[in-house]
Scaffold this active site. Structure first.
Site, mmCIF file in Angstrom:
data_model
loop_
_atom_site.group_PDB
_atom_site.id
_atom_site.type_symbol
_atom_site.label_atom_id
_atom_site.label_comp_id
_atom_site.label_asym_id
_atom_site.label_seq_id
_atom_site.Cartn_x
_atom_site.Cartn_y
_atom_site.Cartn_z
ATOM 1 N N SER A 117 0.976 -1.583 0.031
ATOM 2 C CA SER A 117 -0.100 0.365 0.064
ATOM 3 C C SER A 117 0.780 0.956 -0.228
ATOM 4 O O SER A 117 2.104 1.592 0.593
ATOM 5 C CB SER A 117 -0.825 0.011 1.295
ATOM 6 N N TYR A 141 -2.568 0.092 9.509
ATOM 7 C CA TYR A 141 -2.465 -0.632 8.679
ATOM 8 C C TYR A 141 -1.328 0.010 8.060
ATOM 9 O O TYR A 141 -0.714 -0.918 7.576
ATOM 10 C CB TYR A 141 -3.468 0.535 7.520
ATOM 11 N N LYS A 145 1.291 -3.336 6.930
ATOM 12 C CA LYS A 145 2.279 -3.479 5.719
ATOM 13 C C LYS A 145 3.778 -3.321 5.555
ATOM 14 O O LYS A 145 4.138 -3.666 4.145
ATOM 15 C CB LYS A 145 1.459 -2.231 4.382
HETATM 16 N N1 UFG Z 1 -12.908 10.919 1.168
HETATM 17 C C1 UFG Z 1 -13.926 11.624 0.939
HETATM 18 N N2 UFG Z 1 -15.794 11.236 1.215
HETATM 19 C C2 UFG Z 1 -15.384 10.040 1.584
HETATM 20 C C3 UFG Z 1 -15.091 8.523 1.137
HETATM 21 C C4 UFG Z 1 -13.350 9.102 1.893
HETATM 22 O O1 UFG Z 1 -13.909 13.191 1.057
HETATM 23 O O2 UFG Z 1 -16.644 9.406 1.469
HETATM 24 C C5 UFG Z 1 -12.024 11.601 0.552
HETATM 25 C C6 UFG Z 1 -10.728 11.073 2.149
HETATM 26 O O3 UFG Z 1 -10.742 12.542 2.616
HETATM 27 C C7 UFG Z 1 -9.050 11.595 1.077
HETATM 28 C C8 UFG Z 1 -9.955 11.047 -0.608
HETATM 29 O O4 UFG Z 1 -11.554 11.032 -0.971
HETATM 30 O O5 UFG Z 1 -8.926 12.793 0.193
HETATM 31 C C9 UFG Z 1 -9.853 9.313 -0.792
HETATM 32 O O6 UFG Z 1 -9.999 8.441 -0.306
HETATM 33 P P1 UFG Z 1 -10.473 6.924 -0.539
HETATM 34 O O7 UFG Z 1 -11.130 5.862 1.181
HETATM 35 O O8 UFG Z 1 -10.850 6.798 -1.016
HETATM 36 O O9 UFG Z 1 -8.888 6.442 0.142
HETATM 37 P P2 UFG Z 1 -7.612 6.794 0.550
HETATM 38 O O10 UFG Z 1 -6.433 7.137 -0.294
HETATM 39 O O11 UFG Z 1 -8.240 7.188 2.404
HETATM 40 O O12 UFG Z 1 -7.123 5.622 0.990
HETATM 41 C C10 UFG Z 1 -6.087 4.490 -0.161
HETATM 42 C C11 UFG Z 1 -6.529 3.091 -0.033
HETATM 43 C C12 UFG Z 1 -5.641 2.656 1.831
HETATM 44 C C13 UFG Z 1 -4.606 3.086 1.639
HETATM 45 C C14 UFG Z 1 -4.535 4.713 1.488
HETATM 46 C C15 UFG Z 1 -3.035 4.856 1.047
HETATM 47 O O13 UFG Z 1 -7.587 3.077 0.360
HETATM 48 O O14 UFG Z 1 -5.943 1.431 1.750
HETATM 49 O O15 UFG Z 1 -5.306 5.528 0.585
HETATM 50 O O16 UFG Z 1 -3.276 6.022 1.947
HETATM 51 F F1 UFG Z 1 -3.827 2.659 3.241
#
Ligand code: UFG
Length: 326
Positions: A117, A141, A145
């Site tokens: 990740s 998490y 990894k």
């Molecule tokens: N977000 C929202 N609303 C939501 C969900 C997400 O605004 O309902 C935003 C988050 O704050 C972030 C972006 O959208 O800025 C992407 O969020 P995600 O949850 O879709 O994905 P992440 O970037 O948080 O997570 C991904 C992977 C994880 C990993 C991470 C590494 O899914 O497994 O990148 O930073 F750990």
């Protein structure tokens, strides 16, 4: 033709990889405890019910199917949950990975491709992120990894285990033929949550976490990579290791970043509907920008993305959301 054992093959990325492996002529065996995976997504090979922490069961499945390689997806994936319940994450992700390595070391080593990740980079100082950037995860998490990567290095040194870790950025989209897709419960990822808000505008708005980041529109920028492009990279990684080429960790991203607001706009364009949203406070631990430098994957694996333009990601995810609703 080679047989590949896929742990977590009933899950989102795993099921796409199984389909692609089968299309490429591999024999697929899925090993999954169905804690978050779906039995109906096991359609491209044999199914063996089991937990990665159960070494006796793992050993018997290895003896039965004699795979030429293993792809290891089975792990817990929610950053927020890992902060609330770190023990569950260390147990499932660290102990589960350790058991696989130990059983392979005992039963005869063979290539192991594992889900990594971008979370191992934490809050990267430079973007786009190369594999040489310091690893400094900021949540349990991401730490699980990174520990898995360290264990792989040690097992390679001690037992000659060939390995590759693929560090995903933001996996998104669905099988263009609509046979599998993303189904998490609860869903935390942006794109399925945006599409859910389109489907149920009366019942739910999507929360956008923070619009005061130092980015052009104030929302976080991420690198969305289509799950089918992830699938092809896993098969290339297996081939790379089966040819006896070097073990290493490799980023998988498109190299392009899109803000949360850009995702909302793209979803409106693809679905033809407004996305009801509400701006909320920042979510803890979200870096402002996370974009991959995918040069190493192109160079080492000869990997090319074919599905990852944003419109295609949203169109395939939208088709899957609608199919799930039927
Ligand atoms: N977000 C929202 N609303 C939501 C969900 C997400 O605004 O309902 C935003 C988050 O704050 C972030 C972006 O959208 O800025 C992407 O969020 P995600 O949850 O879709 O994905 P992440 O970037 O948080 O997570 C991904 C992977 C994880 C990993 C991470 C590494 O899914 O497994 O990148 O930073 F750990």
């Amino acid at each position: 033709m080679s047989t590949i054992l896929v742990t977590g093959g009933a899950g989102y990325i795993g099921s796409h990889v199984c389909k692609y492996l089968a299309q490429q002529g591999y024999t697929v065996v899925v090993y999954d405890n169905l804690s978050t995976g779906h039995r109906e997504m096991v359609r491209w090979g044999a199914f063996e019910h089991g937990d990665v922490r159960d070494d006796a069961r793992l050993r018997s499945v290895l003896r039965k199917h004699k795979p030429d390689g293993v792809i290891h997806f089975a792990s817990s994936i929610s950053v927020g949950e890992s902060v609330m319940d770190p023990g569950a994450y260390y147990e499932n992700n660290v102990l589960g990975s350790l058991r696989i390595m130990q059983v392979l070391a005992q039963e005869g080593v063979r290539p192991l491709v594992a889900s990594g990740s971008a979370a191992v980079y934490g809050l990267p100082e430079t973007v786009p992120v190369r594999e040489t950037c310091p690893t400094s995860p900021i949540n349990p998490y991401g730490r699980t990894k990174l520990i898995m990567e360290w264990m792989l290095e040690d097992f390679a040194r001690a037992h000659g285990l060939p390995w590759m870790v693929l560090r995903y950025f933001n996996a998104a989209g669905a099988d263009p033929e609509g046979e599998t897709g993303e189904s998490h419960d609860p869903e935390t990822h942006l794109i399925p949550n945006v599409l859910k808000a389109v489907r149920f505008p009366e019942a739910c708005q999507v929360s956008l976490f923070g619009d005061d980041y130092p980015t052009p529109d104030g929302t976080c920028i991420r690198d969305y990579i289509h799950v089918m492009d992830l699938a092809s990279a896993h098969v290339l990684a297996c081939e790379h290791l089966l040819q006896g080429r070097p073990s290493q960790s490799i980023n998988l991203g498109s190299g392009q970043g899109f803000s949360v607001r850009e995702i909302v706009q793209a979803a409106e364009n693809v679905t033809g509907h407004k996305v009801p949203f509400v701006i909320k406070a920042r979510r803890a631990g979200d870096p402002a920008r996370l974009v991959a430098d995918p040069a190493k994957a192109r160079q080492v694996l000869n990997w090319q993305t074919r599905f990852s333009d944003l419109e295609n990601i949203l169109a395939t995810a939208w088709a899957w959301e609608q199919k799930k609703a039927r």
